[in-house]
Design a protein around this motif. Structure first.
Motif, PDB file in Angstrom:
ATOM      1  N   UNK A  24       0.818  -1.213   0.000  1.00 18.46           N
ATOM      2  CA  UNK A  24       0.000   0.000   0.000  1.00 18.46           C
ATOM      3  C   UNK A  24       0.853   1.266   0.000  1.00 18.46           C
ATOM      4  N   UNK A  25       2.029   1.190   0.570  1.00 18.46           N
ATOM      5  CA  UNK A  25       2.930   2.343   0.535  1.00 18.46           C
ATOM      6  C   UNK A  25       3.334   2.656  -0.902  1.00 18.46           C
ATOM      7  N   UNK A  26       3.513   1.595  -1.690  1.00 16.15           N
ATOM      8  CA  UNK A  26       3.833   1.774  -3.109  1.00 16.15           C
ATOM      9  C   UNK A  26       2.630   2.355  -3.860  1.00 16.15           C
ATOM     10  N   UNK A  27       1.434   1.812  -3.554  1.00 17.00           N
ATOM     11  CA  UNK A  27       0.221   2.258  -4.231  1.00 17.00           C
ATOM     12  C   UNK A  27      -0.212   3.649  -3.796  1.00 17.00           C
ATOM     13  N   UNK A  28       0.384   4.143  -2.697  1.00 15.99           N
ATOM     14  CA  UNK A  28       0.050   5.474  -2.214  1.00 15.99           C
ATOM     15  C   UNK A  28       0.348   6.577  -3.213  1.00 15.99           C
ATOM     16  N   UNK A  31      -2.521   9.025  -6.904  1.00 18.20           N
ATOM     17  CA  UNK A  31      -3.137  10.228  -6.334  1.00 18.20           C
ATOM     18  C   UNK A  31      -4.662  10.204  -6.402  1.00 18.20           C
ATOM     19  N   UNK A  32      -5.216   9.759  -7.509  1.00 21.19           N
ATOM     20  CA  UNK A  32      -6.660   9.835  -7.706  1.00 21.19           C
ATOM     21  C   UNK A  32      -7.452   8.928  -6.770  1.00 21.19           C
ATOM     22  N   UNK A  33      -6.779   7.978  -6.129  1.00 21.81           N
ATOM     23  CA  UNK A  33      -7.472   7.042  -5.238  1.00 21.81           C
ATOM     24  C   UNK A  33      -7.182   7.307  -3.768  1.00 21.81           C
ATOM     25  N   UNK A 183      -5.320   2.248   5.211  1.00 23.28           N
ATOM     26  CA  UNK A 183      -4.435   2.488   4.078  1.00 23.28           C
ATOM     27  C   UNK A 183      -4.600   3.870   3.456  1.00 23.28           C
ATOM     28  N   UNK A 184      -5.748   4.533   3.704  1.00 25.83           N
ATOM     29  CA  UNK A 184      -5.955   5.862   3.153  1.00 25.83           C
ATOM     30  C   UNK A 184      -6.241   5.887   1.673  1.00 25.83           C
ATOM     31  N   UNK A 185      -6.584   4.725   1.113  1.00 24.19           N
ATOM     32  CA  UNK A 185      -6.869   4.619  -0.321  1.00 24.19           C
ATOM     33  C   UNK A 185      -8.252   4.015  -0.549  1.00 24.19           C
ATOM     34  N   UNK A 186      -8.845   4.367  -1.674  1.00 22.54           N
ATOM     35  CA  UNK A 186     -10.108   3.752  -2.090  1.00 22.54           C
ATOM     36  C   UNK A 186      -9.887   3.207  -3.501  1.00 22.54           C
TER      37      UNK A 186
END
Length: 255
Positions: A24-28, A31-33, A183-186
Motif C-alpha cells: 500500500x505504501x507503493x500504491x500510495x 493520487x486519484x485514489x 491504508x488511506x486509499x479507495x
C-alpha cells in the motif's frame, strides 16, 4: 526443517503486516485514489514515520510474547483433516472470533474516547495520525496495543476454540483487514469495500475531528456502531485536486 504451527501463528501476522502495508505504501502514489492528498498527510500528521515504525515494532514484540505464552498454555490440537466438516468448524470458529474481537475492540475503543484521562495519555497517540496510512495501522500507545489488540486477539482465540494452525489464517486475515482500513486509499475492485461496510473511508471519518465520537467499530463490522448510535454514514466526493474524500452525509447530526 519443519516450522511449527505455533511459530507460524506468532510471526506470520507480523510478516503479513509489513508486506501488505509495504504494497500500500507503493500504491500510495496513485493520487486519484487517495482519501487525502500527500500534502495533507505530511502537514496534518503529528508523528514522524520513523517513530511510527518503532511504535509498531514494539507492539508486535509484545504480541509475539503473548502469543508464545498463549500457545504454550493451550497446547496444540494437531493437524485437522481437510474435509467438509472441518471447513464448517473453521467457519464457525472464524465467525465467533470476529464477533468477539469486534465486541471487545468497540467497547474498549469507545471507552478510551469517553474517558478523558485515557484519551489524553493513551489513545491520543494513535490519533496523532490524522491522515491514516497503511503501516501506521498498529501505531498505538503500548498499553492500548496490549488492551485492544493483544488481549482482544487472545480472547477471540480462546472463545472460538481455534487451533494454532487456524489462528495463522485468522490473525493474518485480521491483520490484512486492519491494514486495509488504515491504508488511506479507495481502490476500485477492493473486495474489502464490497463485503465490509467497515473500510478505509469509514475509519478515515473516525480519524477526523468531526468523526472523533463516531465509527468506533473495528476491524470487521459496523454492528455495534449501528446498535448504539455511533454510526456516521459517509459519501465519497471528488476533491478539487482530483482525489477522493470521505465526507459525512447531510443526515448526520451532532458533528
Amino acid at each position: 526443517m519443519d516450522v511449527s504451527d505455533e511459530l507460524l501463528g506468532t510471526f506470520m501476522p507480523i510478516v503479513v503486516y509489513w508486506l501488505y502495508s509495504g504494497l500500500y505504501s507503493i500504491l500510495g502514489g496513485l493520487h486519484n485514489y487517495r482519501l487525502h492528498s500527500k500534502k495533507e498527510e505530511d502537514e496534518k500528521n503529528l508523528v514522524s514515520k520513523a517513530d511510527v515504525v518503532k511504535g509498531v515494532v514494539l507492539q508486535q514484540a509484545v504480541q509475539a510474547i503473548v502469543a508464545t505464552i498463549l500457545f504454550a498454555v493451550t497446547g496444540n490440537d494437531g493437524e485437522v483433516a481437510i474435509n467438509q466438516k472441518s471447513f464448517l468448524v473453521l467457519a464457525r470458529q472464524f465467525i465467533i472470533a470476529m464477533v468477539v474481537l469486534d465486541t471487545w475492540q468497540y467497547f474498549m475503543h469507545r471507552y478510551m474516547h469517553q474517558n478523558k484521562f485515557l484519551y489524553r495519555h493513551i489513545h491520543s497517540q494513535h490519533h496523532r495520525i490524522v491522515v491514516p496510512y497503511a503501516f501506521g495501522a498498529l501505531y498505538n500507545h503500548p498499553l492500548e496495543g496490549l488492551i485492544l489488540d493483544t488481549i482482544g486477539g487472545a480472547l477471540s482465540f480462546l472463545a472460538s476454540g481455534m487451533s494454532p494452525r487456524a489462528s495463522i489464517f485468522f490473525f493474518s486475515f485480521a491483520t490484512i483487514k486492519t491494514v486495509d482500513d488504515h491504508c488511506g486509499l479507495w481502490l476500485p475492485g477492493n473486495l474489502f469495500h464490497i463485503f465490509f461496510k467497515n473500510n478505509s473511508a469509514y475509519h478515515d471519518i473516525h480519524h477526523q475531528l468531526y468523526g472523533n465520537k463516531y465509527n468506533f467499530s473495528q476491524p470487521f463490522f459496523v454492528t455495534w456502531d449501528r446498535i448504539l448510535g455511533t454510526y456516521m454514514p459517509y459519501e465519497l466526493q471528488l476533491r478539487a485536486d482530483g482525489g477522493l474524500e470521505a465526507r459525512p452525509t447531510k443526515d448526520c447530526k451532532d458533528y
